[in-house]
Design a protein around this motif. Structure first.
Motif, PDB file in Angstrom:
ATOM      1  N   HIS A  55       0.836  -1.215   0.000  1.00  0.00           N
ATOM      2  CA  HIS A  55       0.000   0.000   0.000  1.00  0.00           C
ATOM      3  C   HIS A  55       0.866   1.258   0.000  1.00  0.00           C
ATOM      4  N   HIS A  58       2.596   1.682  -3.467  1.00  0.00           N
ATOM      5  CA  HIS A  58       1.734   2.181  -4.548  1.00  0.00           C
ATOM      6  C   HIS A  58       1.272   3.609  -4.285  1.00  0.00           C
ATOM      7  N   THR A  59       1.184   3.983  -3.031  1.00  0.00           N
ATOM      8  CA  THR A  59       0.733   5.338  -2.700  1.00  0.00           C
ATOM      9  C   THR A  59       1.809   6.381  -2.929  1.00  0.00           C
ATOM     10  N   ALA A  63       1.891   5.811  -7.616  1.00  0.00           N
ATOM     11  CA  ALA A  63       0.867   6.815  -7.937  1.00  0.00           C
ATOM     12  C   ALA A  63       1.455   8.154  -8.379  1.00  0.00           C
ATOM     13  N   TRP A 492      -6.822  -1.479   0.759  1.00  0.00           N
ATOM     14  CA  TRP A 492      -7.577  -0.439   1.453  1.00  0.00           C
ATOM     15  C   TRP A 492      -8.830  -0.059   0.681  1.00  0.00           C
TER      16      TRP A 492
END
Length: 588
Positions: A55, A58-59, A63, A492
């Motif tokens: 998470h 990728h955040t 991204a 999430w």
């Protein structure tokens, strides 16, 4: 620090993925040792650390790149897929080798009933999952039906804490959903698995506690009853005693003739005539007044005494210690040529004038019957002269170092054959897609077969317990880390978009079948409560539940229940993971 920043920002570098997996696995194993209410998640915590790492990655990395890392991420996905699938293959194959030697023995005696109860629990898990799916998610014509079924399958395997089943289901999803408009290649059923898993561990233990109070079970009473019923297995535990031949009916007959006559089996390790001790052979003729030093199973003791004559109240150890000519030594079976042979095949008594009285395997001492089939790593107790024992040593090997050397070539040959086996299509009437055991089922089945029957084909796949455990754990943490990192990208969002439903649904999938089968096992089958706890833990392949049961029982009853149902349960969990999807996805 530019070199470090370069490694972190380049996801296709081998060092980048190596750092990522090492960090996730180290931290996951570390946190998995923490206990909450006496319960720890163990290595499964690697999955949750992987989700968090995925998470964050990728955040904060993927991204912000605005698609610039698309090609790099595609390459990274391929590498992670290989790592996690190879880890799964290594894990299930080593499980197969571990359970293989005793797999078919679990269906003997009371094992049949226990495995039937375990199978019923597995079927009920699936039934509850499907009921919840059709009540909550299914809608005719809804394009999300297939995806929701896949996510509920992940929930099922989180609810029963079975990681190989998750791997088996995950392995065939691209083939089943790859052409569907609703299929997102990034979607991962590991998310629903992770939602259901933590409460499942609590649910398994909580359900066993609930059964205890509903049935008003006294732990002390259960312990005493188990101890009374299982002080010793009279058919396998050896017993030593000395007797004198006084039955005139056996005088003049050989030991071989007596073996053929008596129903029980026995070993005459030494004999004494006219004050002189010697090692008897099968051709030794019985004479009145001869002393025989007998080793036999406890259940056969009375029959042997009744046949031979009278039991002497003499100390076995003191009698034999004074005889320096004959010694007793423990030898280790380390030669592959001996693997799978029986004592009858080896003719130790007639050829080498020594007798084998007992065998130690996996910490258990067993009586050395003539049809006892040896395995690599067995310890045999041999009685005879030092010279003759040395001759037997050359036959069995007796080299601990040889056993400790890793049999890497045979390990990967088994994995190779298991992968081929897993890709063989198995047509089933009424199902459009042929069933395949896949990367999880194929190596598992082959590992079981090699562990059980490898000796017949001169295949030696022996590994020490520590080596097997090490390989299994490495394979498992690689798989969990890979699943976690990939699931982290969507986890999430899954939770925010109704993923909390997987939590309570998983809890129901866990608890309802355990309560039904647990109460039946206790009230109808009259299973010992500690054995029942082990059975429930084994059916759910859940080490934390077994650890709780062991802590509660302080005896080996939970381990007996766990080991009796674990092999078949693991096999069925992996097989049904694929059958659910293969049968139902084309229909919904």
């Amino acid at each position: 620090m530019e070199w470090l920043i370069k490694i972190i920002n380049n996801p296709v570098l081998p060092a980048h993925l190596a750092l990522l997996f090492a960090l996730v696995i180290w931290l996951g194993v570390k946190l998995g040792k923490l206990k909450l209410g006496g319960i720890s998640l163990g290595v499964t915590f690697v999955l949750f650390v992987g989700i968090l790492a995925g998470h964050l990655y990728h955040t904060f990395v993927v991204a912000p790149s605005n698609g610039e890392m698309a090609t790099a991420m595609a390459n990274q996905t391929l590498i992670i897929n290989f790592i996690k699938e190879f880890g799964l293959v290594l894990f299930v194959y080593c499980i197969g080798l571990q359970v293989g030697p005793g797999f078919f023995a679990t269906f003997k005696k009371g094992g049949v009933e226990m495995n039937l109860l375990s199978t019923a629990l597995i079927v009920l898990n699936i039934a509850v999952m499907l009921a919840l799916y059709f009540i909550w998610f299914y809608s005719p014509g809804d394009p999300l039906n297939k995806k929701n079924l896949a996510m509920m399958t992940g929930t099922l395997y989180g609810a029963v804490t079975n990681t190989p089943g998750l791997g088996a289901a995950n392995n065939i999803l691209p083939r089943l959903l790859g052409g569907s408009a609703d299929y997102d290649p990034g979607f991962n059923i590991g998310s629903s698995y992770a939602c259901a898993y933590p409460l499942a561990v609590v649910g398994i233990i909580g359900a066993t506690i609930a059964i205890r109070y509903i049935c008003k079970i006294s732990l002390d009473k259960e312990a005493k009853e188990y101890e009374h019923a299982n002080e010793a297995d009279p058919s396998s535990v050896p017993e030593h005693f000395i007797l004198r031949v006084s039955n005139k009916a056996v005088v003049g007959h050989t030991l071989q003739e007596l073996h053929n006559f008596v129903k029980g089996d026995f070993v005459c390790s030494r004999a004494k005539k006219d004050g002189e001790m010697f090692i008897p052979k099968e051709s030794t003729v019985m004479e009145e007044g001869m002393k025989l030093y007998i080793v036999t199973a406890t259940s056969d003791k009375e029959a042997i005494i009744a046949l031979m004559g009278e039991l002497l109240d003499e100390d076995w150890q003191k009698e034999t210690e004074g005889e320096k000519r004959y010694i007793s030594q423990r030898l280790i079976v380390s030669k592959p040529e001996v693997n799978g042979l029986t004592f009858h095949d080896l003719h130790f008594s007639s050829l080498y004038n020594v007798n084998v009285t007992r065998v130690t395997r996996a910490g258990m001492t067993l009586f050395a019957r003539r049809n006892f089939r040896l395995q690599m790593g067995d310890h045999i107790r041999v009685t005879g002269t030092e010279e003759n024992i040395n001759r037997v040593r050359e036959i069995v090997g007796d080299t601990q170092k040889r056993l400790e050397a890793p049999n890497v070539g045979m390990l990967f040959l088994g994995i190779l054959l298991g992968i081929f086996l897993g890709q063989i299509p198995i047509p089933i009437p009424g199902i459009s897609e042929p069933v395949k055991l896949g990367l999880a089922g194929g190596p598992l089945v082959l590992g079981i077969l090699i562990g059980a029957f490898g000796y017949k084909f001169k295949i030696t796949a022996y590994t020490t317990n520590s080596a097997n455990l090490m390989l299994r754990e490495v394979g498992l943490v690689l798989f969990l880390a890979g699943v976690g990192v990939q699931a982290g990208a969507t986890f999430w969002n899954t939770v925010a978009n109704g993923g909390y439903h997987y939590v309570w649904m998983g809890f129901l999938i866990t608890v309802i079948p355990i309560m039904i089968c647990g109460l039946y096992g206790r009230l109808k089958m009259k299973l010992n409560y500690f054995t029942l706890m082990g059975l429930i833990a084994g059916t759910n392949t859940d080490p934390p539940a077994l650890a709780f049961a062991n802590q509660t029982a302080n005896n080996d009853a939970p381990a007996v229940g766990y080991s009796t149902v674990y092999p078949l349960s693991m096999f069925l969990r992996i097989l049904t993971a694929q059958l659910i999807l293969l049968i139902l996805i084309p229909l919904v």
